[in-house]
Motif scaffolding. Structure first.
Motif, PDB file in Angstrom:
ATOM      1  N   CYS A   8      -9.519 -48.316  -9.201  1.00 12.78           N
ATOM      2  CA  CYS A   8     -10.541 -47.441  -9.780  1.00 12.78           C
ATOM      3  C   CYS A   8     -11.260 -48.113 -10.944  1.00 12.78           C
ATOM      4  O   CYS A   8     -12.473 -47.987 -11.093  1.00 12.78           O
ATOM      5  CB  CYS A   8      -9.919 -46.124 -10.233  1.00 12.78           C
ATOM      6  N   HIS A  34     -12.620 -47.944  -0.480  1.00 12.98           N
ATOM      7  CA  HIS A  34     -12.020 -47.264  -1.630  1.00 12.98           C
ATOM      8  C   HIS A  34     -12.627 -45.867  -1.805  1.00 12.98           C
ATOM      9  O   HIS A  34     -11.908 -44.883  -2.001  1.00 12.98           O
ATOM     10  CB  HIS A  34     -12.227 -48.083  -2.904  1.00 12.98           C
ATOM     11  N   CYS A  38     -10.917 -42.038  -2.230  1.00  9.73           N
ATOM     12  CA  CYS A  38     -10.780 -41.700  -3.648  1.00  9.73           C
ATOM     13  C   CYS A  38     -11.883 -40.734  -4.082  1.00  9.73           C
ATOM     14  O   CYS A  38     -13.001 -41.153  -4.361  1.00  9.73           O
ATOM     15  CB  CYS A  38     -10.813 -42.969  -4.491  1.00  9.73           C
ATOM     16  N   CYS A  41     -13.728 -41.477  -7.580  1.00  8.54           N
ATOM     17  CA  CYS A  41     -14.740 -42.525  -7.589  1.00  8.54           C
ATOM     18  C   CYS A  41     -15.960 -42.099  -6.770  1.00  8.54           C
ATOM     19  O   CYS A  41     -17.094 -42.430  -7.101  1.00  8.54           O
ATOM     20  CB  CYS A  41     -14.168 -43.833  -7.078  1.00  8.54           C
TER      21      CYS A  41
HETATM   22 ZN   LIG Z   1     -10.927 -44.648  -7.267  1.00  5.19          ZN
END
Ligand SMILES: [Zn+2]
Length: 262
Positions: A8, A34, A38, A41
């Motif tokens: 992150c 990612h 996530c 994010c």
């Molecule tokens: Zn992340």
């Protein structure tokens, strides 16, 4: 949270570049992987996109029409005396409304300029750092064997090669830190100038050490940073700027730098 090859924190650094389309394909795919897993994010990306969109709204680029000028001029007590020196307009305070209107326009303009400057300057932060990362990544993408133009573990071969090539106009110092194998050197083009790149290896990790002369002689202590998953170390010594970059862990890269500074 680590999700794929990017965590992150790293993603936070990459996000501006990603939105600008400045990230290479492999990295972009890692970022997308990612983001899929996530939500935090993904939300940060959404916010950034919305901010950028808002800054592109035509309404933000407020251009005061001729009407504003006329309103201000007509509200000035002696506006009809247009040939009078400009100073006179300022001796008598214009009405509050005109002042507020002007102030609002200026504030709009300032906000728009700030937004543009912020977005332009922030995605990568330091320009040099970005070029160092680009140089490193470029070198790793090259065919094996073209990582170096002079292949030698002997600093007394590598240093004269730079002098003899005549391309650089300078011969860089070639450190020989114990425990780090010198693979050789090559010419690079960073920061609008030709620079020396020395290549070292520690286990399977490649270290690029970029060196170029500085016009102003400033000794600078070691500065550490991390960018796009790489550790970067910068120092200045003896009229040269040094940038070491690698995916090697930070502690070992620092050892490399400290040994190279001796
Ligand atoms: Zn992340």
């Amino acid at each position: 949270m680590r999700n794929g090859n990017v965590n992150c924190d790293e993603l936070k650094d990459l996000l501006h570049g990603y939105v600008d389309g400045e990230i290479d394909l492999v990295r972009s795919l890692e970022i997308e992987r990612h983001l899929e897993g996530c939500p935090g994010c993904a939300e940060a990306l959404g916010q950034l996109k919305r901010l950028r969109q808002a800054l592109q709204e035509p309404a933000l680029y407020h251009r005061p029409g001729p009407g504003l000028r006329e309103r201000i001029v007509s509200s000035l007590p002696q506006a009809q005396a247009s040939t009078a020196p400009v100073r006179r307009h300022f001796r008598k305070a214009p009405p509050l409304a005109a002042l507020l209107s002007t102030a609002a326009s200026l504030a709009f303009a300032a906000l728009a300029i700030w937004g543009i400057v912020y977005l332009r300057s922030n995605p990568g932060g330091d320009q040099t750092m970005r070029m160092v990362v680009a140089g490193h990544v470029r070198s790793l993408m090259m065919m094996p064997g073209s990582l170096v133009q002079v292949q030698s573990s002997d600093q007394h071969t590598v240093k004269p090669w730079f002098a003899k090539s005549g391309q650089l106009g300078f011969a860089p110092p070639v450190p020989n830190p114990p425990g780090y194998s010198l693979l050789g050197g090559r010419l690079e083009y960073l920061e609008d100038q030709k620079v020396a790149a020395l290549v070292y290896k520690r286990r399977e990790h490649i270290i690029n050490l970029f060196i170029w002369p500085q016009s102003h002689v400033v000794e600078q202590a070691l500065q550490k940073s991390t960018r796009q998953g790489y550790h970067l170390l910068h120092w200045s010594r003896g009229g040269f700027a040094f940038w070491a970059i690698s995916d090697l862990n930070g502690a070992e890269l620092q050892e490399f730098a400290e040994l190279s500074m001796r």
